[in-house]
Structures are given as C-alpha cells and as structure tokens.
Design an enzyme around this catalytic site. Structure first.
Site, PDB file in Angstrom:
ATOM      1  N   GLU A 116       0.670  -1.374  -0.146  1.00  0.00           N
ATOM      2  CA  GLU A 116       0.136   0.072   0.048  1.00  0.00           C
ATOM      3  C   GLU A 116       0.699   1.363  -0.179  1.00  0.00           C
ATOM      4  O   GLU A 116       1.934   1.311   0.355  1.00  0.00           O
ATOM      5  CB  GLU A 116      -0.825  -0.001   1.308  1.00  0.00           C
ATOM      6  CG  GLU A 116      -1.745  -0.922   1.487  1.00  0.00           C
ATOM      7  CD  GLU A 116      -2.212  -0.811   3.127  1.00  0.00           C
ATOM      8  OE1 GLU A 116      -2.228   0.170   3.492  1.00  0.00           O
ATOM      9  OE2 GLU A 116      -2.913  -1.987   3.461  1.00  0.00           O
ATOM     10  N   LYS A 118       2.220   4.669   1.560  1.00  0.00           N
ATOM     11  CA  LYS A 118       2.284   5.105   2.953  1.00  0.00           C
ATOM     12  C   LYS A 118       1.910   6.671   2.849  1.00  0.00           C
ATOM     13  O   LYS A 118       2.670   7.457   2.297  1.00  0.00           O
ATOM     14  CB  LYS A 118       3.591   4.927   3.439  1.00  0.00           C
ATOM     15  CG  LYS A 118       3.856   5.481   4.939  1.00  0.00           C
ATOM     16  CD  LYS A 118       5.244   5.091   5.467  1.00  0.00           C
ATOM     17  CE  LYS A 118       5.415   5.231   6.773  1.00  0.00           C
ATOM     18  NZ  LYS A 118       5.036   6.577   7.633  1.00  0.00           N
ATOM     19  N   ASP A 120       1.321  10.203   4.319  1.00  0.00           N
ATOM     20  CA  ASP A 120       2.125  11.360   5.133  1.00  0.00           C
ATOM     21  C   ASP A 120       0.905  12.251   5.895  1.00  0.00           C
ATOM     22  O   ASP A 120       0.868  13.111   5.456  1.00  0.00           O
ATOM     23  CB  ASP A 120       2.955  12.108   4.362  1.00  0.00           C
ATOM     24  CG  ASP A 120       4.029  12.633   5.212  1.00  0.00           C
ATOM     25  OD1 ASP A 120       4.155  12.301   6.534  1.00  0.00           O
ATOM     26  OD2 ASP A 120       4.794  13.203   4.803  1.00  0.00           O
ATOM     27  N   TYR A 232      -7.065   1.987   6.243  1.00  0.00           N
ATOM     28  CA  TYR A 232      -6.105   1.098   5.960  1.00  0.00           C
ATOM     29  C   TYR A 232      -6.394  -0.265   6.821  1.00  0.00           C
ATOM     30  O   TYR A 232      -5.598  -1.061   7.022  1.00  0.00           O
ATOM     31  CB  TYR A 232      -5.000   1.386   5.836  1.00  0.00           C
ATOM     32  CG  TYR A 232      -4.232   2.137   6.777  1.00  0.00           C
ATOM     33  CD1 TYR A 232      -4.072   1.761   8.140  1.00  0.00           C
ATOM     34  CD2 TYR A 232      -3.666   3.823   6.636  1.00  0.00           C
ATOM     35  CE1 TYR A 232      -3.496   2.739   9.279  1.00  0.00           C
ATOM     36  CE2 TYR A 232      -3.390   4.252   7.699  1.00  0.00           C
ATOM     37  CZ  TYR A 232      -3.170   3.982   8.918  1.00  0.00           C
ATOM     38  OH  TYR A 232      -2.578   4.717   9.831  1.00  0.00           O
ATOM     39  N   LYS A 319      10.611   3.647   3.037  1.00  0.00           N
ATOM     40  CA  LYS A 319      10.545   5.239   2.870  1.00  0.00           C
ATOM     41  C   LYS A 319      11.321   5.525   1.695  1.00  0.00           C
ATOM     42  O   LYS A 319      12.373   5.072   1.458  1.00  0.00           O
ATOM     43  CB  LYS A 319      10.951   5.837   4.040  1.00  0.00           C
ATOM     44  CG  LYS A 319      10.019   5.556   5.345  1.00  0.00           C
ATOM     45  CD  LYS A 319       9.037   6.746   5.752  1.00  0.00           C
ATOM     46  CE  LYS A 319       9.978   7.644   6.712  1.00  0.00           C
ATOM     47  NZ  LYS A 319       9.252   8.561   7.476  1.00  0.00           N
ATOM     48  N   CYS A 413      20.386  47.522   8.872  1.00  0.00           N
ATOM     49  CA  CYS A 413      19.292  46.925   8.009  1.00  0.00           C
ATOM     50  C   CYS A 413      19.714  47.458   6.705  1.00  0.00           C
ATOM     51  O   CYS A 413      19.856  48.643   6.343  1.00  0.00           O
ATOM     52  CB  CYS A 413      17.881  47.639   8.322  1.00  0.00           C
ATOM     53  SG  CYS A 413      16.480  47.454   7.335  1.00  0.00           S
ATOM     54  N   CYS A 416      16.858  50.383   5.463  1.00  0.00           N
ATOM     55  CA  CYS A 416      16.766  51.810   6.243  1.00  0.00           C
ATOM     56  C   CYS A 416      18.029  52.010   6.881  1.00  0.00           C
ATOM     57  O   CYS A 416      18.127  53.168   7.446  1.00  0.00           O
ATOM     58  CB  CYS A 416      15.741  51.786   7.010  1.00  0.00           C
ATOM     59  SG  CYS A 416      15.765  50.742   8.347  1.00  0.00           S
ATOM     60  N   CYS A 431      14.904  44.378  12.245  1.00  0.00           N
ATOM     61  CA  CYS A 431      15.042  45.818  11.948  1.00  0.00           C
ATOM     62  C   CYS A 431      13.929  46.349  13.031  1.00  0.00           C
ATOM     63  O   CYS A 431      12.944  46.176  13.034  1.00  0.00           O
ATOM     64  CB  CYS A 431      14.738  46.239  10.712  1.00  0.00           C
ATOM     65  SG  CYS A 431      14.539  47.882  10.376  1.00  0.00           S
ATOM     66  N   CYS A 437      10.973  51.946   8.425  1.00  0.00           N
ATOM     67  CA  CYS A 437      11.735  50.956   7.544  1.00  0.00           C
ATOM     68  C   CYS A 437      10.767  50.756   6.194  1.00  0.00           C
ATOM     69  O   CYS A 437       9.747  50.156   6.405  1.00  0.00           O
ATOM     70  CB  CYS A 437      12.200  49.743   8.369  1.00  0.00           C
ATOM     71  SG  CYS A 437      12.870  48.698   6.938  1.00  0.00           S
TER      72      CYS A 437
HETATM   73  S1  IVH Z   1      -0.655   0.724   8.793  1.00  0.00           S
HETATM   74  C1  IVH Z   1       0.285  -1.670  12.804  1.00  0.00           C
HETATM   75  N1  IVH Z   1      -0.907   1.675   6.633  1.00  0.00           N
HETATM   76  O1  IVH Z   1       2.690   5.141   9.377  1.00  0.00           O
HETATM   77  C2  IVH Z   1       0.105  -1.183  11.266  1.00  0.00           C
HETATM   78  N2  IVH Z   1      -0.085   2.698   8.403  1.00  0.00           N
HETATM   79  O2  IVH Z   1       4.466   4.148  11.012  1.00  0.00           O
HETATM   80  C3  IVH Z   1      -0.336   0.161  11.710  1.00  0.00           C
HETATM   81  N3  IVH Z   1       0.693   5.095   7.592  1.00  0.00           N
HETATM   82  O3  IVH Z   1       0.924   5.321  12.352  1.00  0.00           O
HETATM   83  C4  IVH Z   1      -0.314   1.317  10.636  1.00  0.00           C
HETATM   84  N4  IVH Z   1       0.173   5.056   5.486  1.00  0.00           N
HETATM   85  O4  IVH Z   1       0.272   6.735  10.681  1.00  0.00           O
HETATM   86  C5  IVH Z   1      -0.548   1.705   7.729  1.00  0.00           C
HETATM   87  N5  IVH Z   1      -1.227   2.484   4.487  1.00  0.00           N
HETATM   88  C6  IVH Z   1      -0.654   2.646   5.855  1.00  0.00           C
HETATM   89  C7  IVH Z   1      -0.117   4.110   6.025  1.00  0.00           C
HETATM   90  C8  IVH Z   1       0.246   3.930   7.547  1.00  0.00           C
HETATM   91  C9  IVH Z   1       0.497   5.957   6.454  1.00  0.00           C
HETATM   92  C10 IVH Z   1       1.289   5.802   8.838  1.00  0.00           C
HETATM   93  C11 IVH Z   1       0.166   5.645  10.121  1.00  0.00           C
HETATM   94  C12 IVH Z   1       1.289   4.905  11.121  1.00  0.00           C
HETATM   95  C13 IVH Z   1       2.683   5.157  10.751  1.00  0.00           C
HETATM   96  C14 IVH Z   1       3.217   4.037  10.944  1.00  0.00           C
END
Ligand code: IVH
Length: 672
Positions: A116, A118, A120, A232, A319, A413, A416, A431, A437
């Site tokens: 999946e 991740k 942010d 998720y 990551k 500055c 000025c 400043c 200014c």
């Molecule tokens: S699963 C035990 N799936 O990443 C598994 N987490 O470091 C729990 N996150 O706290 C998380 N996308 O905030 C999962 N597709 C995804 C995610 C995801 C982002 C974040 C989430 C979690 C952190 C884990």
C-alpha cells in the site's frame, strides 16, 4: 405531513452524500461547488425548521460549530502500533525472508503481502456503534489518544454511517466496529491554508498542518480546511474476512476511501516493482506519500507473528529517500519581512528538482547557517521532501574552494540603515524601525492588500514599491487618502488603472470585519484567529479595550497570541492608525450582532478569583460574555463586581480596598 418532510430530508441527505462521494472519492463531480453548497444550505435550513428531525448522520453535522475546550483522553481497544521503517531495499528483502521463514516454521502458510502507499498524515481511529460514528481519536502514545470526534465528523470522506449490503453489515447492533487510517491534507489545500496564515506561523508541511488542524477547538474551522481520510485497517465486523486485501475491499463497500492504490504481491520481485513504480508516480497524486507499507495478507498470521514493543513483525514501511540535488551557492541576500525579521535567502545556480527549477531557497535564520556551516561559493545539497519549498540541507565540504566567503550578519538593515537587534530567546535578527523602514511598510501594505485580507488585486508589488518610496504611503491608512492625480503620475499608471485602484480601495472599506482585522497584520493573527476574534469581539473598540487574560479565553487563542494582540493595540502609532482608518470610513465592526442569550450583564465588567465550585472559570466567563458582559483581568474602580470562590487571591484584597462589590458564586448564579 411529517412523513413527507422526513422523506424530503432523507432524499436530500442521500443526495448530498452521493455528491460528496463523487467529489472526494471518485473525483468525478457532477455538481459545481456552488450547486453543492446550495443543496447543503437547503438541508440546513429545513433542519432548522424541524430540529427534532436532525439525525447524527446528516451531512449537516459535517459543517462543524462545536467548540471543544479540551479533548478527553480515550484508551484504544487495541494498541495503535507504528511501523518499523527502512530506506533500503535490502532490508525489505530481509524482512520478507524473515516472514517466510517464520511462516515455514508454522507449517508453510502463504506469505503473500499487500503493498500500500504510506500516506504522510496523522493516524486516527474511528469507532462505529450500531453503524453510526460515535468516536474519532488520535493515536496519541499508541495506548491512549485524544477524543477529537467533533473535528473528525467534519471530514467529508469519513462516513457518518456505515453503508453497504446486508451481508457485510450483518447485525451491526452489538459490537463496535473500528476503522483506522490516515487523515491528511492535499497539497493544494495546504498551500491555500498557508497563504491565509501570517508568515511567522506557516506550517512547514501538510503533515504538521493536519496535526495542528485536528487539535483545533473550533470544529467549523476544521471543516473549512478540507481534510481527507483514507482507511487501511478494519476490525469488529461479524463475518470478518481473514485476509487484509478483502478487508480493504470491505472498507470500500462500507463507504471508505482507501486511496485505491494497493496490490497483492506474491513474491519479492513484485514488491520491488510496486516500490519502483510509485517512486515517480507518487508525485502525480494530489497529496504527499512518503513510502510504501507492506503487510502480510493473511490476517490470522498477524497474531502468531506478534509485535515487538513498538511495531508488528508482519508489516514494514519502505520510505523513499527525499529528492535532492547539488548546486552552487552564488550569494546570500537579506530580506526584511513586514514584522522586521531578517531572513537570509540563498541565491542558487538554477537546478532541476522534483519537477521544477530552483534558484532561491530560504536559509531561515543565522542559527541555521551556523548549523549548516555553509559559505558563499560553496556547493550545497538542496532537498524537497514533505516541504513545498526546497531547503538547503548540507554543505559539500570536500568541494570547498579558496573562493568561499563567510556569510556575515549585516550590522544594519539593508533597507533603512538602522542597527539590527536580536531579542534574547529568539533565533532571528530584527530591524527595530517599525515605523519608517520601507521594507516593513511595503510588507504591511502588501499583506493588507493580499487575497485573504482586503483582497485589493490592483495593488501589486511594483505599485506598492512606488507608493512607499515616494512616501505617498507610510501606513495602510494612507491608502484611503490617495488622490487620482497623484496616482496618475506614477509609472505604468493611466487614468483608468488609477480609477480602478481607488474604486477597489473604496469597496474595501466595508469588507468583512474579520478580514479587516487580519489585514492589520498583528503578529500571530492569521485568518482563522481573526475570525475567532471577530466572533468574540464584534467591534474593534471592544477588542482594543479587552484584557490579555480575557483574549486568551477565546477558542484557539493561547497566551502568546493574546499577548501579541495586547502589545499591538497598546502602541500609540497603532491607535493613530485605527483612528485614521476609522476617519476614512473603514467599518471595523461586525455587520451582524452576535446573538446573546440575554442582556443580564450588559455594560458590566466582571472578575473571578479563587476556585468556583460548580463550573470552571472558562465556563463562567463564557456565561458572562454570552450575556453581554466582559471579563477583565485586573481590578480597578471601573470593575462592576468580583466573584469570589474558595481561596480567593489578591484580587479580592484589591477589590475590598477599592470598594468594588464582591459577590459569592451563589449570588453570581442567581444573576445568570
Ligand atoms: S498501517 C500496525 N498503513 O504510518 C500497522 N500505516 O509508522 C499500523 N501510515 O501510524 C499502521 N500510511 O500513521 C499503515 N497504508 C498505511 C499507512 C500507515 C501511513 C502511517 C500511520 C502509522 C505510521 C506507522
């Protein structure tokens, strides 16, 4: 009759939720924003006429309006773990091999993985009871988080009621269903939000903005920021599927957005392929993703494999490394902001990075320059990660030549010539010439005219430069005294554009009061804070007179902001400016009076001292303000009365000395 209204309401609600889905999940809207708002307004109006027919899952419940003073702590039914992270594909291979080995020992179960994205953002947990959303909470420390239900409700992709065919929903009455996922902000909405904030308070990235927004006390402010939720994790349905992939599909059937970009992978090469594909494709998504999460598909194995103290053994996060480029630091210039802050800005040899060309980058402040150990003519590495604006992250010392020159804090500055100062406990130089200014004046005028403030589009940078350097404008009040002939003499200004500017200025006099307040450019007062202030104080006069402690009681305003507001209005030049604006016809008050509960406290100024028994001081203050009264911070002869609880402080002594009336909590309640 009631039957038909109920039907109309039900129809309207499902219609709105359908358009919500089309807009936010399918990305195929059928209505314009305007048409959608009309539908919602219709629903809200009808529900106002029939408050007894409002349901907890009505889309009207998403618009917010609740003020939460503090978020109660909740304990998660199952800990919310985090994931172990890696930047290396070799470690992903180790993880995969480890899982295969452990499963082999268990009798050779399938080691299929779901890959999946991740997201942010910020992890949250949603609890549904009888199919209705009853609780939304932050992850907190994993064991317990904060109950932020009112804020969660405002997120359009959080279903207020679970939807889906009978066979999935089963008997929803009994157990809680819990859904976990990520709340985040799209890049575009993040930019819009940051634009509406004062420079000194901008969020560094969408994740910080999301975290900050989820903790706001005023849920209507949360609603206005457009947050997203993707799911998720699912638990608690009666016929729970035993594999993660099916659970993701079930989540979609229940009405959740999963983002849709997941894939079942049977072996390592497929996993590597997914990671490779998304390393570029992710930039095309409207939101930030910082990696890929791999989860063992067979959920029955999750418990067997278990978890370490922090993260499960059946999942891992890969990551992506931040995007970086190396370039040459040509020079450093110093910009003076509207608050006098000196910001060093790096002028770079143009270089391509994550789809755009970068030639400038802020160095933030001199502590940052010291930390980087960077000099002019150095080779530097710049990076674009969650942040929208690229930043210098390191110096390539091996490539330093004899040409390298230190970056020196200017003594005066550059605009000025005033000697710069550095307040104790602050990282920035300033400043101090707030009044004269030219850079600060230009900054204030541009802020005043900006889109979220007075929105005077004809007042651009080139024009402001001229107005300030010719001393036609020394503060924003002067704008309203400009004359047509003066303007016509300026560069690139004909009679027509002069007229347009004067008309735009004229119209701005009656702009909404919260915009006018924001336009003043008080330190730490952004659009949202200005709205809260305008709500609490319907006219500028009331705000100017308010005490610091009183201001700090307004939702989402803390002591630092309250102090900054007090400090601003105590300056004589600001009082003069306000008078000038008022003389020019700038309204500076709300057009609609805030509805009061009653007027029992009109004209009274009240102080609390000691501990109250029946309610906290915050609540008591609200009760006074809702009845037209004011809360003041120190006792004076003008104070109407002091409410003394148990163990009162020095305010009581002072009241007695000055002959101010003192009443008990019981007497206070009787007055309410
Ligand atoms: S699963 C035990 N799936 O990443 C598994 N987490 O470091 C729990 N996150 O706290 C998380 N996308 O905030 C999962 N597709 C995804 C995610 C995801 C982002 C974040 C989430 C979690 C952190 C884990």
């Amino acid at each position: 009759m009631a039957g038909s209204i109920q039907e109309t309401l039900a129809k309207l609600r499902s219609e709105i939720e359908r358009h919500n889905r089309l807009y936010y999940i399918e990305a195929e809207p059928e209505l314009s924003d305007f048409e959608f708002d009309r539908l919602l307004e219709k629903l809200v109006a009808l529900e106002k006429e029939h408050p007894e027919l409002v349901t907890p899952d009505s889309p009207s419940q998403r618009v917010g309006g609740t003020i939460t003073r503090s978020f109660p702590t909740v304990v998660h039914a199952e800990p919310m773990l985090s994931l172990s992270n890696t930047y290396s594909l070799a470690e992903i291979e180790d993880f995969h091999n480890r899982v295969v080995r452990m499963l082999a020992a268990e009798g050779g179960q399938s080691s299929d993985m779901v890959a999946e994205l991740k997201f942010d953002g910020v992890a949250v947990s949603l609890v549904y009871r009888g199919g209705l959303l009853v609780r939304g909470a932050t992850r907190g420390d994993g064991m317990q988080g904060d109950d932020i239900t009112a804020n969660i409700r405002t997120i359009p992709t959080v279903p207020l009621r679970l939807d889906g065919p009978r066979n999935i929903l089963g008997e929803l009455g009994i157990a809680d269903v819990e859904v976990r996922g990520e709340v985040f902000m799209r890049r575009e909405d993040f930019d819009r939000l940051n634009d509406s904030r004062p420079e000194e308070d901008r969020f560094a990235n969408p994740r910080n903005a999301t975290a900050g927004t989820l903790k706001l006390q005023d849920s209507s402010e949360v609603a206005s920021r457009r947050m997203y939720f993707v799911a998720y994790w699912l638990k608690g349905l009666q016929d729970e599927s035993a594999d993660h992939l099916s659970r993701l599909k079930t989540l979609e059937k229940l009405g959740f957005d999963t983002g849709g970009n997941y894939r079942l992978c049977h072996a390592l090469p497929e996993i590597a392929k997914f990671i490779g594909e998304w390393s570029e494709k992710r930039w095309k998504l409207p939101y930030e993703t910082d990696g890929v999460v791999l989860k063992l598909n067979d959920v029955r194995q999750w418990e067997r494999l278990g978890a370490t103290s922090k993260s499960p053994r059946w999942a891992i996060a890969y990551k992506y490394p931040a995007q970086q480029a190396e370039t040459f630091l040509r020079d450093v210039v110093f910009q003076i902001g509207r608050l006098g802050t000196v910001t060093p800005v790096a002028e770079l040899e143009p270089v391509k990075l994550a789809g755009s060309t970068v030639s400038r980058s802020t160095l933030h402040n001199f502590d940052e320059i010291e930390r980087l150990g960077v000099m002019i003519n150095d080779r530097v590495v710049i990076e674009k990660s969650g942040e929208v604006i690229p930043k210098v992250v390191s110096t390539v010392l091996e490539k330093r030549t004899a040409e390298a020159r230190p970056i020196i804090v200017p003594e005066v500055c550059p605009e000025c010539g005033t000697s710069l100062v550095k307040p104790e406990n602050e990282v920035s130089w300033y400043c101090p010439d707030e009044r004269d200014c030219p850079a600060q004046i230009r900054g204030r005028v541009l802020h005043f005219a900006s889109r979220d403030a007075m929105d005077i589009r004809t007042l651009g940078k080139a024009l402001v430069d001229q107005l300030v350097s010719l001393r036609l404008v020394r503060d924003v009040g002067d704008l309203y005294y400009l004359q047509q002939p003066q303007l016509e003499r300026l560069d690139r200004m004909g009679p027509k554009s002069a007229q347009n500017l004067l008309r735009a200025l004229d119209e701005s006099r009656t702009k909404s009061y919260d915009r006018q307040l924001y336009a003043l450019g008080i330190r730490h007062v952004g659009r949202a804070t200005a709205r809260e202030l305008a709500n609490a104080y319907p006219s500028l006069d009331m705000l100017v007179e308010a005490g610091e402690e009183e201001i700090a009681m307004v939702p989402d305003i803390g002591p630092v902001v309250a102090h900054s507001i007090r400090d601003f209005f105590s300056k004589p030049e600001i009082r003069e400016l306000i008078q000038k604006l008022r003389d020019a016809g700038v309204t500076m008050r709300s057009s609609e009076k805030k509805e009061l509960v009653n007027r029992n406290f009109e004209g009274m100024s009240v102080i609390f001292t000691g501990t109250l028994e029946h309610c906290d001081r915050q609540k008591a203050s609200d009760l006074v303000m809702e009845r037209g009264g004011r809360i003041v911070s120190s006792v004076s002869r003008k104070t109407t009365f002091v409410v003394a609880g148990s163990e009162p402080g020095s305010k009581l002594e002072k009241a007695i000395k000055l002959g101010v009336r003192v009443i008990s909590e019981d007497e206070f309640e009787a007055m309410l």
